[in-house]
Motif scaffolding. Structure first.
Motif, PDB file in Angstrom:
ATOM      1  N   GLY A  97      11.150 -43.041 -11.280  1.00 27.24           N
ATOM      2  CA  GLY A  97       9.878 -43.638 -11.681  1.00 27.24           C
ATOM      3  C   GLY A  97       9.671 -43.600 -13.186  1.00 27.24           C
ATOM      4  O   GLY A  97       8.975 -44.443 -13.750  1.00 27.24           O
ATOM      5  N   ALA A  98      10.273 -42.605 -13.825  1.00 26.15           N
ATOM      6  CA  ALA A  98      10.134 -42.460 -15.276  1.00 26.15           C
ATOM      7  C   ALA A  98      11.217 -43.235 -16.022  1.00 26.15           C
ATOM      8  O   ALA A  98      11.352 -43.109 -17.241  1.00 26.15           O
ATOM      9  CB  ALA A  98      10.193 -40.974 -15.652  1.00 26.15           C
ATOM     10  N   GLY A  99      11.995 -44.021 -15.274  1.00 32.46           N
ATOM     11  CA  GLY A  99      13.002 -44.855 -15.926  1.00 32.46           C
ATOM     12  C   GLY A  99      14.177 -44.069 -16.484  1.00 32.46           C
ATOM     13  O   GLY A  99      14.845 -44.512 -17.426  1.00 32.46           O
ATOM     14  N   ILE A 100      14.424 -42.905 -15.905  1.00 31.16           N
ATOM     15  CA  ILE A 100      15.546 -42.078 -16.355  1.00 31.16           C
ATOM     16  C   ILE A 100      16.805 -42.496 -15.599  1.00 31.16           C
ATOM     17  O   ILE A 100      16.767 -42.706 -14.388  1.00 31.16           O
ATOM     18  CB  ILE A 100      15.227 -40.582 -16.090  1.00 31.16           C
ATOM     19  N   ASP A 101      17.919 -42.602 -16.310  1.00 26.78           N
ATOM     20  CA  ASP A 101      19.194 -42.875 -15.655  1.00 26.78           C
ATOM     21  C   ASP A 101      19.724 -41.578 -15.055  1.00 26.78           C
ATOM     22  O   ASP A 101      19.936 -40.597 -15.783  1.00 26.78           O
ATOM     23  CB  ASP A 101      20.231 -43.400 -16.662  1.00 26.78           C
ATOM     24  N   LEU A 102      19.918 -41.581 -13.735  1.00 33.48           N
ATOM     25  CA  LEU A 102      20.491 -40.426 -13.042  1.00 33.48           C
ATOM     26  C   LEU A 102      21.992 -40.646 -12.898  1.00 33.48           C
ATOM     27  O   LEU A 102      22.471 -41.780 -12.951  1.00 33.48           O
ATOM     28  CB  LEU A 102      19.849 -40.280 -11.666  1.00 33.48           C
ATOM     29  N   THR A 103      22.709 -39.557 -12.682  1.00 38.69           N
ATOM     30  CA  THR A 103      24.156 -39.671 -12.511  1.00 38.69           C
ATOM     31  C   THR A 103      24.548 -39.220 -11.118  1.00 38.69           C
ATOM     32  O   THR A 103      24.075 -38.180 -10.642  1.00 38.69           O
ATOM     33  CB  THR A 103      24.885 -38.807 -13.554  1.00 38.69           C
ATOM     34  N   ALA A 104      25.408 -39.999 -10.478  1.00 39.29           N
ATOM     35  CA  ALA A 104      25.942 -39.636  -9.168  1.00 39.29           C
ATOM     36  C   ALA A 104      27.449 -39.470  -9.276  1.00 39.29           C
ATOM     37  O   ALA A 104      28.142 -40.295  -9.883  1.00 39.29           O
ATOM     38  CB  ALA A 104      25.605 -40.711  -8.138  1.00 39.29           C
ATOM     39  N   VAL A 126      21.052 -45.869 -11.950  1.00 36.90           N
ATOM     40  CA  VAL A 126      22.028 -44.827 -11.597  1.00 36.90           C
ATOM     41  C   VAL A 126      23.339 -45.103 -12.330  1.00 36.90           C
ATOM     42  O   VAL A 126      23.811 -46.241 -12.362  1.00 36.90           O
ATOM     43  CB  VAL A 126      22.267 -44.792 -10.072  1.00 36.90           C
ATOM     44  N   GLN A 127      23.903 -44.047 -12.906  1.00 32.76           N
ATOM     45  CA  GLN A 127      25.238 -44.138 -13.494  1.00 32.76           C
ATOM     46  C   GLN A 127      26.201 -43.338 -12.619  1.00 32.76           C
ATOM     47  O   GLN A 127      25.811 -42.368 -11.979  1.00 32.76           O
ATOM     48  CB  GLN A 127      25.233 -43.602 -14.923  1.00 32.76           C
ATOM     49  N   LEU A 128      27.433 -43.769 -12.602  1.00 33.75           N
ATOM     50  CA  LEU A 128      28.458 -43.092 -11.810  1.00 33.75           C
ATOM     51  C   LEU A 128      29.369 -42.304 -12.737  1.00 33.75           C
ATOM     52  O   LEU A 128      29.754 -42.782 -13.804  1.00 33.75           O
ATOM     53  CB  LEU A 128      29.289 -44.110 -11.031  1.00 33.75           C
ATOM     54  N   LYS A 129      29.712 -41.101 -12.293  1.00 33.25           N
ATOM     55  CA  LYS A 129      30.626 -40.292 -13.090  1.00 33.25           C
ATOM     56  C   LYS A 129      31.913 -40.058 -12.330  1.00 33.25           C
ATOM     57  O   LYS A 129      31.898 -39.668 -11.159  1.00 33.25           O
ATOM     58  CB  LYS A 129      29.990 -38.952 -13.444  1.00 33.25           C
ATOM     59  N   VAL A 130      33.024 -40.308 -13.018  1.00 31.98           N
ATOM     60  CA  VAL A 130      34.335 -40.076 -12.407  1.00 31.98           C
ATOM     61  C   VAL A 130      35.026 -38.919 -13.119  1.00 31.98           C
ATOM     62  O   VAL A 130      34.877 -38.726 -14.326  1.00 31.98           O
ATOM     63  CB  VAL A 130      35.223 -41.346 -12.468  1.00 31.98           C
ATOM     64  N   ASP A 131      35.760 -38.161 -12.334  1.00 29.79           N
ATOM     65  CA  ASP A 131      36.551 -37.040 -12.868  1.00 29.79           C
ATOM     66  C   ASP A 131      37.907 -37.582 -13.291  1.00 29.79           C
ATOM     67  O   ASP A 131      38.664 -38.117 -12.479  1.00 29.79           O
ATOM     68  CB  ASP A 131      36.699 -35.981 -11.768  1.00 29.79           C
ATOM     69  N   THR A 132      38.211 -37.456 -14.586  1.00 33.48           N
ATOM     70  CA  THR A 132      39.495 -37.967 -15.082  1.00 33.48           C
ATOM     71  C   THR A 132      40.409 -36.833 -15.525  1.00 33.48           C
ATOM     72  O   THR A 132      41.431 -37.072 -16.173  1.00 33.48           O
ATOM     73  CB  THR A 132      39.259 -38.937 -16.258  1.00 33.48           C
ATOM     74  N   GLY A 133      40.037 -35.587 -15.224  1.00 34.95           N
ATOM     75  CA  GLY A 133      40.929 -34.501 -15.600  1.00 34.95           C
ATOM     76  C   GLY A 133      40.251 -33.210 -16.009  1.00 34.95           C
ATOM     77  O   GLY A 133      40.914 -32.248 -16.385  1.00 34.95           O
ATOM     78  N   LEU A 134      38.925 -33.171 -15.923  1.00 32.64           N
ATOM     79  CA  LEU A 134      38.192 -31.947 -16.269  1.00 32.64           C
ATOM     80  C   LEU A 134      37.996 -31.075 -15.028  1.00 32.64           C
ATOM     81  O   LEU A 134      37.790 -29.868 -15.139  1.00 32.64           O
ATOM     82  CB  LEU A 134      36.845 -32.339 -16.888  1.00 32.64           C
ATOM     83  N   SER A 135      38.052 -31.712 -13.868  1.00 33.66           N
ATOM     84  CA  SER A 135      37.793 -31.011 -12.600  1.00 33.66           C
ATOM     85  C   SER A 135      36.485 -30.240 -12.641  1.00 33.66           C
ATOM     86  O   SER A 135      36.387 -29.107 -12.180  1.00 33.66           O
ATOM     87  CB  SER A 135      38.941 -30.049 -12.247  1.00 33.66           C
ATOM     88  N   ARG A 136      35.467 -30.900 -13.215  1.00 29.50           N
ATOM     89  CA  ARG A 136      34.127 -30.317 -13.196  1.00 29.50           C
ATOM     90  C   ARG A 136      33.303 -31.292 -12.356  1.00 29.50           C
ATOM     91  O   ARG A 136      33.627 -31.510 -11.206  1.00 29.50           O
ATOM     92  CB  ARG A 136      33.618 -30.140 -14.638  1.00 29.50           C
ATOM     93  N   SER A 137      32.248 -31.909 -12.895  1.00 30.39           N
ATOM     94  CA  SER A 137      31.568 -32.924 -12.099  1.00 30.39           C
ATOM     95  C   SER A 137      32.341 -34.240 -12.196  1.00 30.39           C
ATOM     96  O   SER A 137      33.329 -34.337 -12.912  1.00 30.39           O
ATOM     97  CB  SER A 137      30.119 -33.065 -12.544  1.00 30.39           C
ATOM     98  N   GLY A 138      31.870 -35.242 -11.481  1.00 29.04           N
ATOM     99  CA  GLY A 138      32.597 -36.503 -11.446  1.00 29.04           C
ATOM    100  C   GLY A 138      33.398 -36.616 -10.169  1.00 29.04           C
ATOM    101  O   GLY A 138      33.886 -35.621  -9.633  1.00 29.04           O
TER     102      GLY A 138
END
Ligand SMILES: *Cc1c(COP(=O)(O)O)cnc(C)c1O
Length: 389
Positions: A97-104, A126-138
């Motif tokens: 509602g506040a126009g914030i971009d969330l990440t999934a 919504v933005q999407l996050k992919v893991d490319t080698g950090l093995s953290r989120s994404g």
């Protein structure tokens, strides 16, 4: 905006430095700057840092948590704002509602969001996050196809618009590390696969501060800069000198000076013992204010952190306490009340955040982010003329 002081030490943040750094990073990158103000603006104050970054031309702001992003909105910060950490108690509907971009980062995240957004009239961002080698989120590569398919279905259902696709480097501060090439290739694969699934994210971003400066190929549509915004070097020893200006200075008054004779021991554990006559001074900052306790270590006095007293660098002696440190004044007697530069830009007479980091076996990020505790924080603007935006 200033915090009420609970102790005699003071953090002074120069907003002109943050503004200038934002301009510099934007110019260096040649693409929009996402100014990262998480963790209370790396210890510089989230709201003030956000405003200064915007004045310096940052198109986007970013926080780690949904809660930080909502706090910025509550303080009147509008415009593009991204966050990437949310938990079970995060108010996703309020963020949308506040126009914030969330990440999934997973289909499960998207399902949670779809439920939270039910009944909204306008699609969330919504933005999407992919893991490319950090093995953290994404999302790991094996999950990309499912993630992109669910994301696209949600767009068609009107739940959200996928506004961005992004990832994060593991070794950007080591530009020769082979992981950087691998991660960038992997990210390009993710972009291709997302396009095959019909996604058209307008903001594709990968670079943090180090990559923004050192790796032009990683700049894509925007760069996410945190540490460099505050004027600190994201990759000490590499070719990162673009003229960033450190924004933080920490000072404290000298509270007491006393004489020591050979054999006098200093602080808890009596780990440091005077070998000759000297004078020591008391400075009212300690680990309760974010001074790392391992700034001194038994038997490693030659590597102890220093502070600036009356224009000279003076080593810490003995164990760092919760509220105080003892510094070796080498026989001098600066007046009580003299200013001690605990941390500051080069030339300010004290150690830099990088000097502290090296004395404490850590990175400058951790030093400035942990500084605080009882210190007052005061904002100055060394360049009032240039502040109009
Ligand atoms: C903290 C953070 C950044 C900023 O990194 P710097 O090295 O401080 O520029 C960028 N992206 C993500 C995902 C982060 O967590």
């Amino acid at each position: 905006m200033d915090r009420p002081p609970l102790g005699p030490a003071e953090i002074v943040v120069d907003l002109a430095a943050i503004r200038a750094n934002a301009r510099l990073l934007g110019a260096t990158a040649g693409v929009p700057l996402i100014a990262v103000v998480k963790a209370d603006g790396y210890g510089h104050g989230m709201l003030a840092s956000a405003r200064a970054a915007r004045q310096g031309g940052a198109d986007w702001l970013a926080t780690a948590t949904v809660e930080e992003a909502l706090a910025l909105r509550a303080d009147g910060v509008d415009g593009p704002l991204l966050c990437w950490i949310n938990g079970p108690r995060s108010d996703l509907a309020a963020a949308a509602g506040a126009g914030i971009d969330l990440t999934a980062s997973s289909v499960a995240h998207l399902e949670t969001m779809a439920a939270a957004f039910a009944g909204r009239e306008r699609p969330a961002r919504v933005q999407l996050k992919v893991d490319t080698g950090l093995s953290r989120s994404g999302a790991p590569r094996a999950d990309w196809a499912d993630l992109f398919a669910r994301a696209r279905a949600g767009e068609e259902a009107g739940s959200w618009r996928i506004t961005g696709l992004w990832s994060h480097f593991a070794c950007a501060d080591e530009p020769g590390h082979p992981a950087n090439d691998r991660q960038e290739r992997c990210f390009r694969d993710a972009l291709d696969l997302a396009a095959e699934h019909g996604l058209r994210p307008e903001l594709r971003h990968l670079a943090n501060s180090a990559a923004t400066i050192l790796r032009p190929s990683s700049r894509f549509d925007a760069v996410r800069c945190g540490i460099a915004l505050y004027g600190l070097d994201p990759a000490p020893g590499e070719a990162t000198d673009i003229g960033l200006v450190p924004a933080m200075t920490v000072t404290a008054p000298l509270l007491m000076v006393k004489d020591l004779v050979p054999g006098d021991a200093v602080s808890y554990g009596q780990h440091w013992v005077a070998e000759e006559r000297t004078t020591v001074g008391l400075v009212p900052v300690g680990y309760g204010d974010g001074i790392p306790r391992h700034a001194t270590r038994p038997g490693a006095a030659d590597r102890a952190a220093t502070v600036g007293v009356a224009g000279r660098r003076r080593p810490l002696r003995g164990t760092v306490c919760m509220d105080q440190v003892v510094v070796d004044l080498g026989g001098d007697r600066p007046p009580v009340g003299s200013e001690v530069v605990v941390l500051g830009p080069p030339g300010a007479g004290g150690p830099t955040a990088q000097d502290w980091a090296e004395a404490c076996d850590t990175i400058n990020y951790e030093i400035v982010t942990r500084i605080g505790g009882r210190m007052a924080r005061r904002y100055v603007d060394s360049d009032v003329e240039g502040s109009a935006s």
